[in-house]
Design a protein around this motif. Sequence first.
Motif, PDB file in Angstrom:
ATOM      1  N   UNK A 147       7.632  -8.928   4.220  1.00 30.05           N
ATOM      2  CA  UNK A 147       8.211  -7.097   4.141  1.00 30.05           C
ATOM      3  C   UNK A 147       7.813  -6.260   3.694  1.00 30.05           C
ATOM      4  N   UNK A 148       7.143  -7.015   1.810  1.00 31.77           N
ATOM      5  CA  UNK A 148       7.149  -5.882   1.104  1.00 31.77           C
ATOM      6  C   UNK A 148       5.396  -6.600   1.254  1.00 31.77           C
ATOM      7  N   UNK A 149       4.666  -6.576   1.855  1.00 33.79           N
ATOM      8  CA  UNK A 149       3.607  -6.971   2.027  1.00 33.79           C
ATOM      9  C   UNK A 149       3.441  -5.680   3.705  1.00 33.79           C
ATOM     10  N   UNK A 150       4.263  -4.997   4.079  1.00 34.56           N
ATOM     11  CA  UNK A 150       4.313  -4.443   5.511  1.00 34.56           C
ATOM     12  C   UNK A 150       4.467  -3.447   4.034  1.00 34.56           C
ATOM     13  N   UNK A 151       5.217  -3.118   3.578  1.00 36.38           N
ATOM     14  CA  UNK A 151       5.448  -1.646   3.214  1.00 36.38           C
ATOM     15  C   UNK A 151       4.178  -1.271   1.671  1.00 36.38           C
ATOM     16  N   UNK A 152       3.621  -2.215   1.363  1.00 39.12           N
ATOM     17  CA  UNK A 152       2.641  -2.262   0.061  1.00 39.12           C
ATOM     18  C   UNK A 152       1.378  -1.792   1.444  1.00 39.12           C
ATOM     19  N   UNK A 153       1.151  -1.999   2.740  1.00 44.72           N
ATOM     20  CA  UNK A 153      -0.045  -1.118   3.660  1.00 44.72           C
ATOM     21  C   UNK A 153       0.751  -0.259   4.011  1.00 44.72           C
TER      22      UNK A 153
END
Length: 437
Positions: A147-153
Amino acid sequence: MTVAPETSTVKRALTAHAAIGLLAGALLYLVCLSGSLLVFYEEWQRVETPAAPQMTAISPEAVQRGMEAMLAREAGKTPTTHFYVDMPLEELPTTRVITDTESFNLDSEGRLTGTEDIEWSNFLYALHYTLNITAANGLLGITLVGILGMLMLALAITGVVAHPKIFRDAFRLRTRHTGGVAMADWHNRLSVWTLPFGIALSLTGAVIGLSSISAYAAAAVFYKGDVEALYATIFGEEGEPNEAKAPLPDVVTPLRYMAANYPDVRVTYVTVHEPGTAGQQIQIVAEHPRRLIFGEYYMFDAKGNFTGTAGLSDGELGSQAAASNYSLHFGNYGGLTVKIIYALLGLALTAVVATGSYIWLGKRRRRGIVEPRLHAAWSAVVWGSPLMLALTLIARFTIGHQAPFAAIFWIGLAVLIVAALMAPSRMPRALRLQPAA
């Protein structure tokens, strides 16, 4: 009749809202920081185990002896379901044999020489991969990181949209300007310079992090809840289990077969599924040169007969893409030079996350929302995280590999954050960076 909350309640709610935003930023900061260090995962292992026997290659016969010695050591215990041989590589010139419960180094003759003590490296790996959250076998932690990866994207894309002049000003850097302009310029410039890397890293991280929960969902819809059946379509099927006792398999023949028939690939792992049973089979993972895939699976039966590949190198495009995510995310496909580039770009992304929250706090201050405690807490995260990582590394070489690294890191960081919240004015002046004005 309109019921409006009191002003004090609104202020507390805004502070809580800001704290939640900083918490997400703090976790993203930890993922970026740990990932920048984890690029050198093999090198950290070498630092931890300097006395492990070094070799650039090991004979198939020595691998067979190592397997037999390791499984004989576990006789009488709960049978291991998987046995692994971590083959020697240029970046990590050691050979290790691994079961479900323990790991030993081998010498070049296949003798067990001592346990593989790489707990600090594994702590760093778990910090990046799951934030050390072990609930549900790590599923909760890895999903959170996804989810943090999606946030970063999302932050990367919206950051470009929100700053239409960001590319035009790509080399405009007012480092001597006061009032937070210099920090904003560093944030924007680093964001532009690392944009392709950041998008690739966040996208692959999100895919890896959310793959487990996505697999459960897809298996429930298409495979009647059988997750193994879903994975089999991508990574190949395991043989039918048969728990009847059987002699240990022949791993010499498969390794010789690989050398004779696939001389251009690099064997990295040997896996024996259900060793010592009638249903056992051998699986060899080998890297392909100039490919992003982490490797191809080569399947053999217990007698060493070749039975096929999983198709990660030449099968469906979806399988090839799935097998390429790991190398693209971790940067282990181009030697030390690529690792150094990944580490530098990762540190730049870490700085983008750190400065982004300072800029956000500055905008709130300009609107009259002054929050010295949140500012101090964020500084504690930014400076305390690398400090605690350094402390865990010191503990590794003073206390030993059995030191509680996760506890040292998280408890130490929590103490720093609480101290900053309770007495923000007492933080060292050098660490009290002012938010961009």
